[in-house]
Structure formats: structure tokens, C-alpha cells
Design a protein around this motif. Structure first.
Motif, short mmCIF file in Angstrom:
data_model
loop_
_atom_site.label_atom_id
_atom_site.label_comp_id
_atom_site.label_asym_id
_atom_site.label_seq_id
_atom_site.Cartn_x
_atom_site.Cartn_y
_atom_site.Cartn_z
N UNK A 23 -2.06 -4.30 -9.33
CA UNK A 23 -2.19 -4.76 -8.45
C UNK A 23 -4.01 -4.80 -7.83
N UNK A 24 -4.79 -3.94 -8.35
CA UNK A 24 -5.94 -3.33 -8.49
C UNK A 24 -6.92 -4.41 -8.58
N UNK A 25 -6.09 -4.60 -9.76
CA UNK A 25 -6.88 -5.94 -10.31
C UNK A 25 -6.43 -7.70 -10.21
N UNK A 26 -5.30 -7.66 -9.40
CA UNK A 26 -4.83 -9.03 -8.49
C UNK A 26 -5.60 -9.14 -7.06
N UNK A 27 -6.17 -8.54 -6.31
CA UNK A 27 -7.13 -8.35 -5.14
C UNK A 27 -8.18 -8.52 -5.54
N UNK A 28 -9.20 -7.51 -6.96
CA UNK A 28 -9.96 -8.14 -7.51
C UNK A 28 -10.62 -9.63 -7.55
N UNK A 29 -9.19 -10.16 -8.45
CA UNK A 29 -9.78 -11.23 -8.77
C UNK A 29 -9.47 -12.48 -8.12
N UNK A 30 -8.43 -11.60 -7.36
CA UNK A 30 -8.77 -13.22 -5.89
C UNK A 30 -9.06 -13.68 -4.78
N UNK A 87 0.63 -1.50 0.21
CA UNK A 87 0.03 -0.39 -0.05
C UNK A 87 0.67 1.19 0.07
N UNK A 88 2.18 1.23 0.62
CA UNK A 88 2.83 2.35 1.17
C UNK A 88 3.61 2.46 -0.65
N UNK A 89 3.66 1.63 -1.55
CA UNK A 89 4.23 1.71 -2.37
C UNK A 89 3.60 2.05 -3.74
N UNK A 90 2.12 1.38 -3.56
CA UNK A 90 0.89 2.33 -4.62
C UNK A 90 0.52 3.75 -4.53
N UNK A 91 0.80 4.25 -2.67
CA UNK A 91 0.78 5.50 -2.59
C UNK A 91 1.66 6.46 -3.02
N UNK A 92 2.88 6.42 -2.56
CA UNK A 92 3.98 6.82 -2.84
C UNK A 92 4.70 6.89 -4.01
N UNK A 93 4.55 5.14 -4.73
CA UNK A 93 5.24 5.57 -6.08
C UNK A 93 6.76 5.04 -5.86
N UNK A 94 7.28 5.26 -4.81
CA UNK A 94 9.62 5.21 -4.42
C UNK A 94 10.05 5.20 -5.47
N UNK A 140 9.47 5.57 -8.74
CA UNK A 140 8.88 5.45 -10.07
C UNK A 140 8.05 6.24 -11.36
N UNK A 141 8.80 6.07 -11.69
CA UNK A 141 7.51 7.22 -13.14
C UNK A 141 6.47 7.08 -13.07
N UNK A 142 5.54 7.66 -14.00
CA UNK A 142 4.27 7.95 -14.33
C UNK A 142 3.43 6.86 -14.80
N UNK A 143 4.44 6.48 -15.89
CA UNK A 143 3.94 5.26 -16.64
C UNK A 143 4.00 3.68 -15.70
N UNK A 144 5.15 4.04 -15.35
CA UNK A 144 5.37 2.77 -14.82
C UNK A 144 4.78 2.63 -12.87
N UNK A 145 4.35 3.25 -12.80
CA UNK A 145 3.09 2.96 -11.11
C UNK A 145 1.87 3.20 -11.71
N UNK A 146 1.67 3.50 -12.49
CA UNK A 146 0.60 3.45 -13.08
C UNK A 146 -0.02 2.11 -13.27
N UNK A 147 1.38 1.08 -14.29
CA UNK A 147 1.02 -0.02 -14.09
C UNK A 147 1.16 -0.96 -13.07
#
Length: 220
Positions: free
Chosen positions: A159-166, A138-145, A147-154
Motif C-alpha cells: 500500500x505504501x509503495x503504491x501510494x508513493x508510486x502513483x 486506512x482502517x485495514x492497514x491500521x487494524x489488520x482485520x 490478518x497475521x503479522x506477515x500478511x499485514x506487513x505485505x
């Protein structure tokens, strides 16, 4: 006070202006309020409508400030940036939001509603290979650490799809359906990300023109 119970504020302040004092504190407070209104009335100006804003009453209306006033103050959490972001799919983001607030209907919670329910875990996807902590993700998703804009979006979208799928897979198995192989679940996640990035490329979202190529590079 000399004011009938059906009187309006206008009727009350238009009665003969004579300062009065009463034995009851409440009546004195009402009288003072009426006097303040009477003193503020200007006969040579028209009444205007004012909207309540954070900085006081203004002539312009603000949807965002009105919403904040109606809801009241709430604690702001940094992790929400990794849940509600531009290009997020609502049903995926909503699921991650519930998961982070520990509000999903897990069997641990269901067993409190139905003592006869089977609380055995139906998913063994992660097994012993899972080593990352939820808080770090969650910290990585929020702050990006960094990561550039494209990589952070990916990352966020995958992550969202994985949580939803599981979670969807857990519900399918809980209701008697066959468990989906992990390889298929990975493909579904991958396809979901590719579809989203393809739509963004078709819409020519600024700064995301080559995001699909970046995603393909991570799959090698």
C-alpha cells in the motif's frame, strides 16, 4: 524588599530572615516564594539535579517523556498504526501520512496558489474500476482485520509503495514526462515489496522468514 536588581535567588534568600508584609500584592507574592525556598533549604545536603517527568521531578532522565512534554498533548489517531510501523520505509510512510492528512500538493490546492495553472488530472490509472474507499483501506492497514503479522506487513508495505508510486508518477507527468504504463507501475510495486522482504529474510527478522514466499503466493 532590600534586594538589588542584579541579585540572584541565592542573594535574595541569604539576606537577613525577617518576615515582611508589603502594600503591593506582587511584592508579597515574591516574599512568600523566597520564604518557601528558604524553608526548603537544608544545609547538610548537597543540591541535586532533577528531571521533569510526567509523574513529577525525578533523578533519572527519559527521552520519550521529555519529548512529550516539549511537544505538548496531541490527539492520537488509530490510523497511524498503518503508517508508522516496524520495517516501514520512511519516504513511503511519509507520503502516506501526507496523503491521509490531505496535505499533498494536489492540483486542486495548487490552483489556489496559481490561478493560471492547468488543473486537469494527468493520471487515469484507477478509472471506473476503483471501488475501495480510502478510509476503509486506512482502517485495514491500521487494524489488520484478523490478518497475521506477515500478511499485514505485505499489505501495508505494498500500500505504501503504491501510494508513493502513483504520486511520483503524477509529478513526472505534471512536469512533462511520459506516463508510465500501469503494468510497469505494478511491476515496480511488486519489485519494491520483494526487495524489502528479501532484505528482511537476509537479516533473519524473527517471524518473517517465509514472508517472501507468502508474497509470491499472492501474485499467482
Amino acid at each position: 524588599m532590600g534586594v538589588c536588581k542584579e541579585a540572584t535567588v541565592e542573594d535574595a534568600i541569604s539576606r537577613p530572615c525577617r518576615r515582611r508584609r508589603y502594600r503591593t500584592r506582587m511584592l508579597n507574592a515574591v516574599e512568600e516564594s523566597l520564604n518557601r525556598v528558604r524553608d526548603n533549604i537544608s544545609g547538610d545536603k548537597e543540591d541535586v539535579s532533577l528531571w521533569r517527568r510526567g509523574s513529577g521531578f525525578k533523578s533519572s532522565f527519559s527521552t520519550s517523556e521529555t519529548w512529550k512534554i516539549m511537544r505538548g498533548d496531541r490527539v492520537k489517531y488509530d490510523w497511524t498504526r498503518g503508517v508508522w510501523f516496524t520495517q516501514a520505509t520512511p519516504k513511503f510512510a511519509f507520503m502516506v501520512w501526507l496523503a491521509n492528512l490531505n496535505r499533498l500538493s494536489t492540483m486542486e490546492r495548487v490552483i489556489h496558489w496559481n490561478l493560471g495553472a492547468d488543473d486537469e488530472c494527468v493520471l487515469w490509472i484507477m478509472e471506473s474500476s476503483y471501488t475501495s474507499s480510502w478510509s476503509e483501506i486506512m482502517q485495514l492497514a491500521a487494524e489488520g482485520c484478523n490478518m497475521d503479522r506477515k500478511r499485514l506487513l505485505c499489505f501495508r508495505y505494498a500500500f505504501h509503495i503504491a501510494v508513493y508510486g502513483i504520486w511520483r508518477e503524477r509529478n513526472r507527468v505534471r512536469h512533462g514526462e511520459k506516463l508510465m504504463p500501469i503494468t510497469v507501475l505494478k511491476k515496480v510495486t511488486d519489485k519494491g515489496v520483494r526487495n524489502k522482504l528479501s532484505v528482511m529474510r537476509a537479516k533473519r527478522v524473527k517471524g518473517m522468514e517465509d514472508a517472501l514466499q507468502l508474497w509470491f503466493g499472492t501474485r499467482v
